[in-house]
Motif scaffolding. Sequence first.
Motif, mmCIF file in Angstrom:
data_model
loop_
_atom_site.group_PDB
_atom_site.id
_atom_site.type_symbol
_atom_site.label_atom_id
_atom_site.label_comp_id
_atom_site.label_asym_id
_atom_site.label_seq_id
_atom_site.Cartn_x
_atom_site.Cartn_y
_atom_site.Cartn_z
ATOM 1 N N MET A 109 16.235 79.928 151.289
ATOM 2 C CA MET A 109 15.122 80.124 150.350
ATOM 3 C C MET A 109 15.465 79.460 149.019
ATOM 4 O O MET A 109 16.626 79.073 148.811
ATOM 5 C CB MET A 109 14.858 81.610 150.128
ATOM 6 C CG MET A 109 16.026 82.367 149.577
ATOM 7 S SD MET A 109 15.624 84.097 149.229
ATOM 8 C CE MET A 109 15.385 84.735 150.872
ATOM 9 N N ASP A 158 16.461 79.320 145.190
ATOM 10 C CA ASP A 158 17.199 80.282 144.364
ATOM 11 C C ASP A 158 16.670 80.323 142.933
ATOM 12 O O ASP A 158 17.148 81.099 142.114
ATOM 13 C CB ASP A 158 18.715 80.039 144.435
ATOM 14 C CG ASP A 158 19.158 78.730 143.814
ATOM 15 O OD1 ASP A 158 18.274 77.933 143.415
ATOM 16 O OD2 ASP A 158 20.372 78.501 143.724
ATOM 17 N N THR A 193 24.595 78.034 150.173
ATOM 18 C CA THR A 193 24.052 78.012 151.527
ATOM 19 C C THR A 193 24.619 79.164 152.346
ATOM 20 O O THR A 193 23.886 79.923 152.991
ATOM 21 C CB THR A 193 24.386 76.666 152.208
ATOM 22 O OG1 THR A 193 23.753 75.621 151.470
ATOM 23 C CG2 THR A 193 23.942 76.637 153.646
ATOM 24 N N THR A 231 36.810 79.167 147.924
ATOM 25 C CA THR A 231 36.565 79.719 146.586
ATOM 26 C C THR A 231 35.369 80.668 146.677
ATOM 27 O O THR A 231 34.306 80.268 147.175
ATOM 28 C CB THR A 231 36.218 78.594 145.582
ATOM 29 O OG1 THR A 231 37.230 77.583 145.660
ATOM 30 C CG2 THR A 231 36.147 79.120 144.160
ATOM 31 N N LYS A 290 30.486 76.825 138.410
ATOM 32 C CA LYS A 290 29.860 76.613 139.718
ATOM 33 C C LYS A 290 28.494 77.264 139.676
ATOM 34 O O LYS A 290 28.294 78.206 138.902
ATOM 35 C CB LYS A 290 30.685 77.296 140.817
ATOM 36 C CG LYS A 290 31.876 76.491 141.304
ATOM 37 C CD LYS A 290 32.621 77.250 142.372
ATOM 38 C CE LYS A 290 33.813 76.491 142.861
ATOM 39 N NZ LYS A 290 33.506 75.543 143.934
ATOM 40 N N TYR A 336 31.360 70.520 143.016
ATOM 41 C CA TYR A 336 30.557 69.313 142.811
ATOM 42 C C TYR A 336 30.084 69.172 141.372
ATOM 43 O O TYR A 336 29.701 68.088 140.950
ATOM 44 C CB TYR A 336 29.411 69.220 143.829
ATOM 45 C CG TYR A 336 28.214 70.107 143.574
ATOM 46 C CD1 TYR A 336 27.213 69.722 142.702
ATOM 47 C CD2 TYR A 336 28.065 71.318 144.236
ATOM 48 C CE1 TYR A 336 26.105 70.530 142.484
ATOM 49 C CE2 TYR A 336 26.969 72.127 144.032
ATOM 50 C CZ TYR A 336 25.986 71.735 143.154
ATOM 51 O OH TYR A 336 24.895 72.533 142.935
HETATM 52 P P1 NDP Z 1 28.635 73.927 148.118
HETATM 53 O O1 NDP Z 1 29.190 72.598 147.805
HETATM 54 O O2 NDP Z 1 28.208 74.794 147.018
HETATM 55 O O3 NDP Z 1 29.642 74.761 149.003
HETATM 56 C C1 NDP Z 1 30.472 74.183 149.967
HETATM 57 C C2 NDP Z 1 31.449 75.220 150.419
HETATM 58 O O4 NDP Z 1 32.344 74.669 151.373
HETATM 59 C C3 NDP Z 1 32.291 75.729 149.249
HETATM 60 O O5 NDP Z 1 32.431 77.099 149.369
HETATM 61 C C4 NDP Z 1 33.606 74.993 149.475
HETATM 62 O O6 NDP Z 1 34.695 75.599 148.867
HETATM 63 C C5 NDP Z 1 33.663 75.032 150.983
HETATM 64 N N1 NDP Z 1 34.680 74.120 151.520
HETATM 65 C C6 NDP Z 1 34.764 72.795 151.329
HETATM 66 N N2 NDP Z 1 35.852 72.315 151.937
HETATM 67 C C7 NDP Z 1 36.459 73.360 152.525
HETATM 68 C C8 NDP Z 1 37.632 73.500 153.297
HETATM 69 N N3 NDP Z 1 38.405 72.449 153.566
HETATM 70 N N4 NDP Z 1 37.957 74.738 153.753
HETATM 71 C C9 NDP Z 1 37.173 75.788 153.462
HETATM 72 N N5 NDP Z 1 36.061 75.721 152.712
HETATM 73 C C10 NDP Z 1 35.709 74.511 152.263
HETATM 74 O O7 NDP Z 1 27.440 73.664 149.167
HETATM 75 P P2 NDP Z 1 26.157 74.560 149.475
HETATM 76 O O8 NDP Z 1 25.442 73.898 150.595
HETATM 77 O O9 NDP Z 1 26.500 75.971 149.627
HETATM 78 O O10 NDP Z 1 25.308 74.444 148.161
HETATM 79 C C11 NDP Z 1 25.129 73.199 147.509
HETATM 80 C C12 NDP Z 1 24.030 73.297 146.509
HETATM 81 O O11 NDP Z 1 22.808 73.288 147.205
HETATM 82 C C13 NDP Z 1 23.983 74.571 145.699
HETATM 83 O O12 NDP Z 1 24.842 74.598 144.621
HETATM 84 C C14 NDP Z 1 22.558 74.591 145.256
HETATM 85 O O13 NDP Z 1 22.378 73.772 144.146
HETATM 86 C C15 NDP Z 1 21.877 73.999 146.464
HETATM 87 N N6 NDP Z 1 21.330 75.068 147.262
HETATM 88 C C16 NDP Z 1 20.198 75.592 146.787
HETATM 89 C C17 NDP Z 1 19.614 76.584 147.439
HETATM 90 C C18 NDP Z 1 18.361 77.079 146.855
HETATM 91 O O14 NDP Z 1 18.056 78.176 147.087
HETATM 92 N N7 NDP Z 1 17.599 76.308 146.103
HETATM 93 C C19 NDP Z 1 20.168 77.203 148.623
HETATM 94 C C20 NDP Z 1 21.382 76.574 149.056
HETATM 95 C C21 NDP Z 1 21.928 75.539 148.385
HETATM 96 P P3 NDP Z 1 35.062 75.251 147.317
HETATM 97 O O15 NDP Z 1 34.092 76.029 146.493
HETATM 98 O O16 NDP Z 1 36.445 75.674 147.192
HETATM 99 O O17 NDP Z 1 34.884 73.777 147.160
#
Ligand code: NDP
Length: 590
Positions: A110, A112, A249, A270, A378, A547
């Motif tokens: 959904m 956010d 996500t 994290t 973040k 990111y």
């Molecule tokens: P993110 O980049 O926020 O999250 C990626 C996740 O993967 C992080 O928790 C990261 O950890 C983890 N990860 C990466 N490499 C590894 C590894 N080697 N081992 C374990 N964990 C790992 O991606 P999302 O898809 O969650 O979200 C991206 C963006 O998309 C959001 O910030 C938002 O802007 C947007 N979004 C918006 C939504 C909305 O409602 N409008 C809904 C969902 C997403 P680490 O944090 O340590 O890097």
Amino acid sequence: MGDSNDNISLEAARERYAIEREKRLRDDGVEQYHEFTGAYEDFDIDPYVEPGFTRDPIVEDKTVVIVGGGFAGMMTAINLTRRGIRDFYIVEKAGDFGGTWYWNRYPGCMCDVESYTYLPMLEETGFMPTEKYSSASEIFGYCQHMARHFDLYPHALFQTEIDEAVWDEDVERWTITTSRDDRLSAKFFITAGGLLHKAKLPGIPGINDFAGRMFHTSRWDYDFTGGSATEPMEKLRDLRVGIVGTGATSVQAVPQLAKTAKELYVFQRTPSAVGFRGNGPTDPEWFESLEPGWHDARVKNFTQCVTGVKPDERLVDDGWVDIMWDNTQDQQGTPEDRAARERLDFETMQQLRDRVDEIVDDPETADKLKPWYGKHCKRVCFHDEYLPSFNQPNVHLVDTDGRGVERIGATGPVVDGVEYELDLLIFASGFEVTTDLDRRLGFNPKGRGGVAMSERWHDGAHTLHGIMSAEFPNLFNIGIVQAGFGTNFVHFLGKSAEHVAWLVEACSEQKIATIEPTPEAEEAWLGLLYEEAMKIAGYSLTCTPGYYNSEGQRTAKAARNLVYTGSLLDYNEHLVDWRDGEFAGAKITR
Ligand code: NDP
């Protein structure tokens, strides 16, 4: 209930932030992730279209070719239409409009940001979101509604990818070839490739060794999981499921997976900060009562509220506004000012850490779910079911203490030498945001003299406003690198779309054949970006990688690939001022 951090001091938190950040810094930064190419190509298969689509190639000359049919591409097309320019194609890899809302159909997805501010053009379309935070399926449906309302479908070339885009000096046009053997030429080439469109896999060795089913959240396989975005995933009842990543996500998907998976393992590097959401149905009477002009006012007011502008009235009442009301990353002012901001930030984050203790029963799990970084580091998440999921007996948090999953074996991910046996492994590992533009677009535009963008930008981006680049005449890019950034991405996209449509019209009206910035104007813009970045530099240095900060990478290239870190409203003002200023810093031919 966990109580180990109840009385933590600001000093102790500062120290803990540094320790947690240090654990996560890696030399490979943004390079740690895998693209969906080569050995990982199968991750990219679009599960939402029937295989076997074909069409005849198109050979045509257009005023504009737009790449991308998400909100940015659609709003560009709509703005062009408003200016009387209908001679355009929209080239889109997916099978429909929607961009991120086409791809992200994972359960629980959904928006956010409140729908009444996030969804664009609500006054023009008359659409009323059914909930305060619309589901992804409603938003995807809205994208299709917008496309019908503004008659965009006849302009769309779906399931089509750009092979090459080359500037042709002789005719002063872009020549664009595609995966469907189209040969388009266009005076203007607009790349609206999306902010979060290029999915990435975590840089974990052995991904392809896993023998079970795997997919990325943006390519959800409901055939395998059963159910749909709105129905329970019945096929998971006997299956062990793992999800890598705990960003926005995962926070939305975990509660849905937890409902039916036999066992659910959440692999965390994290933790996210997770605040209160409070979703609910829209009150139709309230929606009806909104006066003309309400949407722009609400969008602007929300951005003011989350960038520290503190307007007299808060039109949006939610966690974003509460948490981001004070801009605590600003390092300007006296030492006392900075200390006060640091304390405010700490208190906000401490409330979010306390919320974990209030919700999660097991103290050890609660401790591992606490975020140790500042609120601007973040993207904060908001959810009312994510943290309670960890009280379910079938949900297991596998915390990797900042190191990430070690490797993936034939039966599952390995952490601390333990291989977690799984039937399904889901990557909620996010999207590329600040990597090279040609990598994110999937093609490498060739500008004047056949020079490729990767060549001219070998040391990072060179742009004016993040939109135009020297040696790439009549190419306008919508993306956040060297451009605006904000909580409400669609606010940014809308303003960028207005700007590029204005450019196309202004050039057409003023008989301008080519426009591009001078390298001097690009460097001046970079200087301004650095000036803004300096205002928050002290804060950014304390942030854990992600990111937002190019994974903490501090290379010369990462330094150029920054965003405008001031308020989105100020960025928008730069565009408006520039439009009033006789193309300052641009090289024009007629
Ligand atoms: P993110 O980049 O926020 O999250 C990626 C996740 O993967 C992080 O928790 C990261 O950890 C983890 N990860 C990466 N490499 C590894 C590894 N080697 N081992 C374990 N964990 C790992 O991606 P999302 O898809 O969650 O979200 C991206 C963006 O998309 C959001 O910030 C938002 O802007 C947007 N979004 C918006 C939504 C909305 O409602 N409008 C809904 C969902 C997403 P680490 O944090 O340590 O890097």
